[in-house]
Design a protein around this motif. Structure first.
Motif, PDB file in Angstrom:
ATOM      1  N   MET A   1       0.838  -1.184   0.000  1.00 43.60           N
ATOM      2  CA  MET A   1       0.000   0.000   0.000  1.00 43.60           C
ATOM      3  C   MET A   1       0.882   1.247   0.000  1.00 43.60           C
ATOM      4  SD  MET A   1      -2.570   1.006   3.017  1.00 43.60           S
ATOM      5  CE  MET A   1      -4.036   1.865   2.734  1.00 43.60           C
ATOM      6  N   GLN A   2       0.651   2.122  -0.942  1.00 40.69           N
ATOM      7  CA  GLN A   2       1.418   3.369  -1.043  1.00 40.69           C
ATOM      8  C   GLN A   2       0.780   4.411  -0.128  1.00 40.69           C
ATOM      9  OE1 GLN A   2       4.169   3.572  -2.619  1.00 40.69           O
ATOM     10  NE2 GLN A   2       4.585   5.734  -2.489  1.00 40.69           N
ATOM     11  N   THR A   3       1.573   5.003   0.738  1.00 43.00           N
ATOM     12  CA  THR A   3       1.048   6.014   1.653  1.00 43.00           C
ATOM     13  C   THR A   3       1.727   7.350   1.392  1.00 43.00           C
ATOM     14  OG1 THR A   3       2.671   5.427   3.339  1.00 43.00           O
ATOM     15  CG2 THR A   3       0.518   4.344   3.463  1.00 43.00           C
ATOM     16  N   LYS A   4       1.024   8.410   1.707  1.00 46.44           N
ATOM     17  CA  LYS A   4       1.513   9.763   1.473  1.00 46.44           C
ATOM     18  C   LYS A   4       2.422  10.243   2.602  1.00 46.44           C
ATOM     19  CE  LYS A   4      -0.380  14.322   0.396  1.00 46.44           C
ATOM     20  NZ  LYS A   4      -1.625  15.069   0.182  1.00 46.44           N
ATOM     21  N   PHE A   5       2.152   9.785   3.829  1.00 46.91           N
ATOM     22  CA  PHE A   5       2.884  10.249   4.996  1.00 46.91           C
ATOM     23  C   PHE A   5       3.663   9.118   5.650  1.00 46.91           C
ATOM     24  CE2 PHE A   5      -1.012  12.843   4.708  1.00 46.91           C
ATOM     25  CZ  PHE A   5      -0.432  14.070   4.442  1.00 46.91           C
ATOM     26  N   LYS A   6       4.749   9.462   6.282  1.00 45.32           N
ATOM     27  CA  LYS A   6       5.579   8.497   7.008  1.00 45.32           C
ATOM     28  C   LYS A   6       5.404   8.700   8.514  1.00 45.32           C
ATOM     29  CE  LYS A   6       7.353   7.078   3.191  1.00 45.32           C
ATOM     30  NZ  LYS A   6       6.591   6.061   2.541  1.00 45.32           N
ATOM     31  N   ARG A   7       5.784   7.700   9.275  1.00 45.63           N
ATOM     32  CA  ARG A   7       5.675   7.758  10.732  1.00 45.63           C
ATOM     33  C   ARG A   7       6.499   8.925  11.277  1.00 45.63           C
ATOM     34  NH1 ARG A   7       6.764   3.531  15.497  1.00 45.63           N
ATOM     35  NH2 ARG A   7       5.148   4.399  16.825  1.00 45.63           N
ATOM     36  N   HIS A   8       5.946   9.640  12.239  1.00 43.52           N
ATOM     37  CA  HIS A   8       6.548  10.794  12.930  1.00 43.52           C
ATOM     38  C   HIS A   8       6.670  12.033  12.042  1.00 43.52           C
ATOM     39  CE1 HIS A   8       7.290   8.373  16.440  1.00 43.52           C
ATOM     40  NE2 HIS A   8       7.965   7.490  15.718  1.00 43.52           N
ATOM     41  N   GLN A   9       6.065  12.017  10.843  1.00 44.30           N
ATOM     42  CA  GLN A   9       6.072  13.200   9.983  1.00 44.30           C
ATOM     43  C   GLN A   9       5.091  14.223  10.538  1.00 44.30           C
ATOM     44  OE1 GLN A   9       5.269  12.337   5.886  1.00 44.30           O
ATOM     45  NE2 GLN A   9       5.365  14.474   5.269  1.00 44.30           N
ATOM     46  N   LYS A  10       5.486  15.496  10.544  1.00 48.06           N
ATOM     47  CA  LYS A  10       4.615  16.554  11.053  1.00 48.06           C
ATOM     48  C   LYS A  10       3.544  16.875  10.015  1.00 48.06           C
ATOM     49  CE  LYS A  10       7.534  18.800  14.389  1.00 48.06           C
ATOM     50  NZ  LYS A  10       7.959  20.079  14.942  1.00 48.06           N
ATOM     51  N   VAL A  11       2.310  17.025  10.515  1.00 51.36           N
ATOM     52  CA  VAL A  11       1.167  17.324   9.664  1.00 51.36           C
ATOM     53  C   VAL A  11       0.270  18.366  10.320  1.00 51.36           C
ATOM     54  CG1 VAL A  11       1.113  15.062   8.519  1.00 51.36           C
ATOM     55  CG2 VAL A  11      -0.151  15.394  10.633  1.00 51.36           C
ATOM     56  N   ARG A  12      -0.550  19.003   9.470  1.00 49.45           N
ATOM     57  CA  ARG A  12      -1.542  19.966   9.942  1.00 49.45           C
ATOM     58  C   ARG A  12      -2.920  19.428   9.572  1.00 49.45           C
ATOM     59  NH1 ARG A  12      -0.332  24.786  11.170  1.00 49.45           N
ATOM     60  NH2 ARG A  12       1.447  24.899   9.766  1.00 49.45           N
ATOM     61  N   LEU A  13      -3.888  19.555  10.492  1.00 51.21           N
ATOM     62  CA  LEU A  13      -5.253  19.109  10.234  1.00 51.21           C
ATOM     63  C   LEU A  13      -5.957  20.106   9.314  1.00 51.21           C
ATOM     64  CD1 LEU A  13      -6.439  18.081  13.826  1.00 51.21           C
ATOM     65  CD2 LEU A  13      -5.260  16.690  12.138  1.00 51.21           C
ATOM     66  N   LEU A  14      -6.566  19.614   8.243  1.00 51.38           N
ATOM     67  CA  LEU A  14      -7.298  20.465   7.312  1.00 51.38           C
ATOM     68  C   LEU A  14      -8.796  20.473   7.586  1.00 51.38           C
ATOM     69  CD1 LEU A  14      -5.499  19.494   3.988  1.00 51.38           C
ATOM     70  CD2 LEU A  14      -5.073  21.475   5.460  1.00 51.38           C
ATOM     71  N   LEU A  15      -9.220  19.661   8.540  1.00 55.63           N
ATOM     72  CA  LEU A  15     -10.631  19.511   8.871  1.00 55.63           C
ATOM     73  C   LEU A  15     -10.757  19.204  10.358  1.00 55.63           C
ATOM     74  CD1 LEU A  15     -13.400  19.189   7.261  1.00 55.63           C
ATOM     75  CD2 LEU A  15     -12.983  16.760   7.392  1.00 55.63           C
ATOM     76  N   ASP A  16     -11.837  19.667  10.975  1.00 56.39           N
ATOM     77  CA  ASP A  16     -12.086  19.312  12.373  1.00 56.39           C
ATOM     78  C   ASP A  16     -12.315  17.807  12.468  1.00 56.39           C
ATOM     79  OD1 ASP A  16     -11.940  21.964  13.115  1.00 56.39           O
ATOM     80  OD2 ASP A  16     -14.107  22.258  13.194  1.00 56.39           O
ATOM     81  N   PRO A  17     -11.658  17.122  13.410  1.00 51.94           N
ATOM     82  CA  PRO A  17     -11.902  15.682  13.560  1.00 51.94           C
ATOM     83  C   PRO A  17     -13.261  15.407  14.195  1.00 51.94           C
ATOM     84  CG  PRO A  17     -10.387  16.433  15.236  1.00 51.94           C
ATOM     85  CD  PRO A  17     -10.649  17.613  14.344  1.00 51.94           C
ATOM     86  N   ASP A  18     -13.773  14.203  13.990  1.00 51.17           N
ATOM     87  CA  ASP A  18     -15.022  13.773  14.616  1.00 51.17           C
ATOM     88  C   ASP A  18     -14.757  13.631  16.119  1.00 51.17           C
ATOM     89  OD1 ASP A  18     -17.361  12.600  15.458  1.00 51.17           O
ATOM     90  OD2 ASP A  18     -17.380  11.071  13.876  1.00 51.17           O
ATOM     91  N   LEU A  19     -15.473  14.406  16.922  1.00 52.33           N
ATOM     92  CA  LEU A  19     -15.241  14.427  18.374  1.00 52.33           C
ATOM     93  C   LEU A  19     -15.465  13.075  19.028  1.00 52.33           C
ATOM     94  CD1 LEU A  19     -16.854  17.860  19.277  1.00 52.33           C
ATOM     95  CD2 LEU A  19     -14.440  17.316  18.935  1.00 52.33           C
ATOM     96  N   GLU A  20     -16.258  12.229  18.412  1.00 49.67           N
ATOM     97  CA  GLU A  20     -16.521  10.894  18.950  1.00 49.67           C
ATOM     98  C   GLU A  20     -15.256  10.041  18.999  1.00 49.67           C
ATOM     99  OE1 GLU A  20     -19.284   7.011  17.887  1.00 49.67           O
ATOM    100  OE2 GLU A  20     -19.692   8.914  16.915  1.00 49.67           O
ATOM    101  N   TYR A  21     -14.298  10.321  18.086  1.00 49.61           N
ATOM    102  CA  TYR A  21     -13.095   9.496  17.986  1.00 49.61           C
ATOM    103  C   TYR A  21     -11.839  10.153  18.554  1.00 49.61           C
ATOM    104  CZ  TYR A  21     -16.150   6.864  14.962  1.00 49.61           C
ATOM    105  OH  TYR A  21     -17.203   6.152  14.473  1.00 49.61           O
ATOM    106  N   VAL A  22     -11.962  11.332  19.147  1.00 55.70           N
ATOM    107  CA  VAL A  22     -10.807  12.005  19.751  1.00 55.70           C
ATOM    108  C   VAL A  22     -10.471  11.309  21.062  1.00 55.70           C
ATOM    109  CG1 VAL A  22      -9.957  14.157  20.766  1.00 55.70           C
ATOM    110  CG2 VAL A  22     -11.338  14.220  18.683  1.00 55.70           C
ATOM    111  N   GLU A  23      -9.200  10.898  21.197  1.00 53.65           N
ATOM    112  CA  GLU A  23      -8.730  10.253  22.434  1.00 53.65           C
ATOM    113  C   GLU A  23      -7.800  11.240  23.138  1.00 53.65           C
ATOM    114  OE1 GLU A  23      -6.721   6.549  21.508  1.00 53.65           O
ATOM    115  OE2 GLU A  23      -7.868   6.451  19.662  1.00 53.65           O
TER     116      GLU A  23
END
Length: 82
Positions: free
Chosen positions: A1-23
């Motif tokens: 599976m080809q992925t865009k991001f690697k482990r520990h890579q810094k990212v910015r959220l472009l959308l509010d996450p679903d609050l039900e799944y925030v840990e």
């Protein structure tokens, strides 16, 4: 599976996450009053790739560098920084 991001890579959220799944990552007993709301524009780093194809993102407080929470996010809702 080809992925865009690697482990520990810094990212910015472009959308509010679903609050039900925030840990929230809390030391001791969790207090709802002290929880910072997780919203778009916040910075984190890739933790792991989940079996459903989403990324498990560790959200980091930009002021203290401490982990605030973990959220699952789809690849198209993340932007690489740095």
């Amino acid at each position: 599976m080809q992925t865009k991001f690697k482990r520990h890579q810094k990212v910015r959220l472009l959308l509010d996450p679903d609050l039900e799944y925030v840990e929230y990552h809390t030391e001791g007993s969790p207090d709802v009053q002290d929880q910072t709301p997780i919203k778009k524009g916040m910075v984190g780093k890739i933790n792991i790739l989940l079996p459903n194809g989403q990324y498990h993102v560790e959200i980091i407080d930009e002021k203290t560098g401490e982990t605030i929470a973990y959220v699952p996010m789809a690849e198209e809702h993340l932007e690489a920084i740095e």
